[in-house]
Design a protein around this motif. Structure first.
Motif, PDB file in Angstrom:
ATOM      1  N   HIS A  52       0.856  -1.199   0.000  1.00  0.00           N
ATOM      2  CA  HIS A  52       0.000   0.000   0.000  1.00  0.00           C
ATOM      3  C   HIS A  52       0.890   1.246   0.000  1.00  0.00           C
ATOM      4  N   THR A  53       0.837   2.004  -1.074  1.00  0.00           N
ATOM      5  CA  THR A  53       1.744   3.126  -1.295  1.00  0.00           C
ATOM      6  C   THR A  53       0.963   4.408  -1.560  1.00  0.00           C
ATOM      7  N   LEU A  54       1.493   5.509  -1.079  1.00  0.00           N
ATOM      8  CA  LEU A  54       0.874   6.818  -1.250  1.00  0.00           C
ATOM      9  C   LEU A  54       1.777   7.694  -2.114  1.00  0.00           C
ATOM     10  N   VAL A  55       1.247   8.228  -3.205  1.00  0.00           N
ATOM     11  CA  VAL A  55       1.991   9.126  -4.082  1.00  0.00           C
ATOM     12  C   VAL A  55       1.559  10.558  -3.772  1.00  0.00           C
ATOM     13  N   ILE A  56       2.527  11.403  -3.398  1.00  0.00           N
ATOM     14  CA  ILE A  56       2.231  12.767  -2.972  1.00  0.00           C
ATOM     15  C   ILE A  56       2.840  13.765  -3.949  1.00  0.00           C
ATOM     16  N   SER A  57       2.028  14.680  -4.427  1.00  0.00           N
ATOM     17  CA  SER A  57       2.521  15.738  -5.298  1.00  0.00           C
ATOM     18  C   SER A  57       3.360  16.722  -4.484  1.00  0.00           C
ATOM     19  N   LYS A  58       4.459  17.178  -5.061  1.00  0.00           N
ATOM     20  CA  LYS A  58       5.283  18.184  -4.391  1.00  0.00           C
ATOM     21  C   LYS A  58       4.732  19.603  -4.593  1.00  0.00           C
ATOM     22  N   ARG A  59       3.748  19.705  -5.427  1.00  0.00           N
ATOM     23  CA  ARG A  59       3.164  21.024  -5.693  1.00  0.00           C
ATOM     24  C   ARG A  59       2.169  21.361  -4.584  1.00  0.00           C
ATOM     25  N   LYS A  60       2.484  22.337  -3.796  1.00  0.00           N
ATOM     26  CA  LYS A  60       1.615  22.730  -2.692  1.00  0.00           C
ATOM     27  C   LYS A  60       0.581  23.759  -3.157  1.00  0.00           C
ATOM     28  N   GLY A  61      -0.542  23.818  -2.434  1.00  0.00           N
ATOM     29  CA  GLY A  61      -1.545  24.833  -2.701  1.00  0.00           C
ATOM     30  C   GLY A  61      -2.828  24.319  -3.293  1.00  0.00           C
ATOM     31  N   SER A  62      -2.824  23.137  -3.886  1.00  0.00           N
ATOM     32  CA  SER A  62      -4.047  22.591  -4.459  1.00  0.00           C
ATOM     33  C   SER A  62      -4.899  21.976  -3.351  1.00  0.00           C
ATOM     34  N   THR A  63      -6.197  22.147  -3.454  1.00  0.00           N
ATOM     35  CA  THR A  63      -7.086  21.602  -2.426  1.00  0.00           C
ATOM     36  C   THR A  63      -7.466  20.163  -2.700  1.00  0.00           C
ATOM     37  N   ASP A  64      -7.359  19.720  -3.944  1.00  0.00           N
ATOM     38  CA  ASP A  64      -7.584  18.321  -4.304  1.00  0.00           C
ATOM     39  C   ASP A  64      -7.036  18.105  -5.712  1.00  0.00           C
TER      40      ASP A  64
ATOM     41  N   LEU B 235      -8.575  17.642  -8.538  1.00  0.00           N
ATOM     42  CA  LEU B 235      -9.277  18.373  -9.587  1.00  0.00           C
ATOM     43  C   LEU B 235      -8.909  19.843  -9.638  1.00  0.00           C
ATOM     44  N   SER B 236      -8.402  20.375  -8.515  1.00  0.00           N
ATOM     45  CA  SER B 236      -8.033  21.793  -8.497  1.00  0.00           C
ATOM     46  C   SER B 236      -6.602  22.031  -8.979  1.00  0.00           C
ATOM     47  N   MET B 237      -5.881  20.967  -9.276  1.00  0.00           N
ATOM     48  CA  MET B 237      -4.527  21.128  -9.793  1.00  0.00           C
ATOM     49  C   MET B 237      -4.563  21.616 -11.241  1.00  0.00           C
ATOM     50  N   PRO B 238      -3.590  22.423 -11.658  1.00  0.00           N
ATOM     51  CA  PRO B 238      -3.491  22.780 -13.082  1.00  0.00           C
ATOM     52  C   PRO B 238      -3.348  21.505 -13.915  1.00  0.00           C
ATOM     53  N   PRO B 239      -3.978  21.453 -15.082  1.00  0.00           N
ATOM     54  CA  PRO B 239      -3.937  20.230 -15.896  1.00  0.00           C
ATOM     55  C   PRO B 239      -2.528  19.693 -16.135  1.00  0.00           C
ATOM     56  N   ALA B 240      -1.584  20.585 -16.397  1.00  0.00           N
ATOM     57  CA  ALA B 240      -0.219  20.116 -16.671  1.00  0.00           C
ATOM     58  C   ALA B 240       0.383  19.457 -15.437  1.00  0.00           C
ATOM     59  N   ALA B 241       0.150  20.039 -14.255  1.00  0.00           N
ATOM     60  CA  ALA B 241       0.674  19.470 -13.015  1.00  0.00           C
ATOM     61  C   ALA B 241      -0.001  18.137 -12.714  1.00  0.00           C
ATOM     62  N   ALA B 242      -1.315  18.069 -12.984  1.00  0.00           N
ATOM     63  CA  ALA B 242      -2.037  16.811 -12.763  1.00  0.00           C
ATOM     64  C   ALA B 242      -1.520  15.711 -13.686  1.00  0.00           C
ATOM     65  N   ALA B 243      -1.211  16.101 -14.921  1.00  0.00           N
ATOM     66  CA  ALA B 243      -0.687  15.123 -15.876  1.00  0.00           C
ATOM     67  C   ALA B 243       0.679  14.616 -15.432  1.00  0.00           C
ATOM     68  N   GLU B 244       1.523  15.513 -14.917  1.00  0.00           N
ATOM     69  CA  GLU B 244       2.843  15.099 -14.423  1.00  0.00           C
ATOM     70  C   GLU B 244       2.696  14.127 -13.259  1.00  0.00           C
ATOM     71  N   LEU B 245       1.763  14.425 -12.359  1.00  0.00           N
ATOM     72  CA  LEU B 245       1.547  13.550 -11.209  1.00  0.00           C
ATOM     73  C   LEU B 245       1.072  12.175 -11.655  1.00  0.00           C
ATOM     74  N   MET B 246       0.146  12.131 -12.599  1.00  0.00           N
ATOM     75  CA  MET B 246      -0.366  10.844 -13.059  1.00  0.00           C
ATOM     76  C   MET B 246       0.723  10.031 -13.752  1.00  0.00           C
ATOM     77  N   SER B 247       1.677  10.714 -14.372  1.00  0.00           N
ATOM     78  CA  SER B 247       2.800  10.000 -14.964  1.00  0.00           C
ATOM     79  C   SER B 247       3.620   9.302 -13.880  1.00  0.00           C
ATOM     80  N   GLU B 248       3.802   9.990 -12.749  1.00  0.00           N
ATOM     81  CA  GLU B 248       4.528   9.392 -11.623  1.00  0.00           C
ATOM     82  C   GLU B 248       3.725   8.251 -11.020  1.00  0.00           C
TER      83      GLU B 248
END
Length: 296
Positions: free
Chosen positions: A80-92, A94-107
């Motif tokens: 069981h693993t948790l992937v955490i975005s290093k980009r702070k400030g998003s509330t969830d 869906l509120s992440m900028p699309p490009a940042a969300a895409a980078e996270l999903m790649s990880e």
């Protein structure tokens, strides 16, 4: 057993579904969660921010410029693993900028493949909650069913970290050696590999630099004298097949010798020589005398 789940359900259908999913997949399919859900009004002291700032301990298994992955403190399944975005400030998510969300999903994709391989799972669950109604809690943690109450121990975590690290960084396959032919050797040849048949017994040669052993070897294109050190000559018995790795041409009184220094290797081959060996004296490149000509 194979287990595959790809569902989006509103949290209003009840925690019973999550508990059932946890019970169904526990010990069967590892779980991966996205750590981008934080309080609706961003709080710099949320648990994910603390982990990113190293104010809270965590068992890290992966890190890149955009995300880190840690073992969940309350695992619902092995791996069981948790992937955490290093980009702070998003509330969830869906509120992440699309490009940042895409980078996270790649990880997430990269870590998910590693977790699946590390635990030899035939399926994997990827869960992420957005908003209180979907199960997001005030401190940003996933809402656990009652069964997920035991924290992971350091000993267990270390074993899991090692497995995932190995899956993320598999050993690179060795490149297959390319073997040259005697006919391609010239006075400037370096870094070449050869598969040669020993044609004669080695002869002892005394020089001011020490004792060497010279032996005539050949392949399908010709023959060459190989100069061996004391630690190399044992494998070069008549009619044996030897492999020279990282060999270079050396000039001795105007004639080519093939030699292998400490950066190379001379070893006996377990395979027989393929094809007929060219033994004609005219094809012995060590019999040709080269003249040193000054460059203009």
């Amino acid at each position: 057993r194979a287990s595959a789940h790809s569902e989006f359900r509103p949290w209003g259908e009840g925690e019973a579904w999550l508990g059932a999913m946890a019970a169904e997949t526990k010990g069967v399919a590892p779980l991966l969660r996205l750590g981008v859900c934080v309080p609706s009004a961003y709080d710099g002291d949320n648990i994910f921010a603390k982990i990113l700032d190293k104010r809270e301990p965590a068992f890290k298994v992966y890190e890149s410029k955009t995300a880190i992955a840690i073992l969940d403190a309350f695992p619902m399944a092995e791996g069981h693993t948790l992937v955490i975005s290093k980009r702070k400030g998003s509330t969830d998510f869906l509120s992440m900028p699309p490009a940042a969300a895409a980078e996270l999903m790649s990880e997430v994709h990269k870590v998910a493949r590693a977790v699946k391989a590390a635990f030899n799972a035939d399926a994997i669950n990827i869960w992420q909650n957005n908003g209180t109604a979907a199960g997001q809690e005030g401190d940003g943690l996933f809402k656990y069913p009652p069964s997920a109450t035991e924290t992971i121990s350091a000993e267990v975590a270390k074993a899991m970290q090692d497995k995932i690290a190995e899956a993320l960084n598999p050993p690179k396959p060795l490149r297959k050696a390319r073997f040259g032919k005697i006919s391609s050797i010239d006075p400037d040849s370096t870094g070449m590999n050869f598969n040669l048949k020993v044609l004669e017994e080695a002869k002892v040669v005394e020089t001011k630099f020490g004792t060497f052993y010279e032996v005539l070897c050949g392949d399908s294109t010709g023959s060459v004298v190989v100069s061996l050190r004391d630690t190399q000559q044992a494998v070069a018995t008549k009619d044996s097949v030897i492999i020279l790795r990282n060999a270079s041409a050396k000039m001795v009184a105007g004639h080519i010798r093939l030699a292998v220094d400490k950066w190379g290797k001379v070893e006996k081959s377990d395979e027989p020589m393929e094809g007929e060996v060219e033994t004609a004296a005219s094809k012995n490149i060590s019999a040709t005398e080269f003249e040193l000509v000054a460059s203009k």
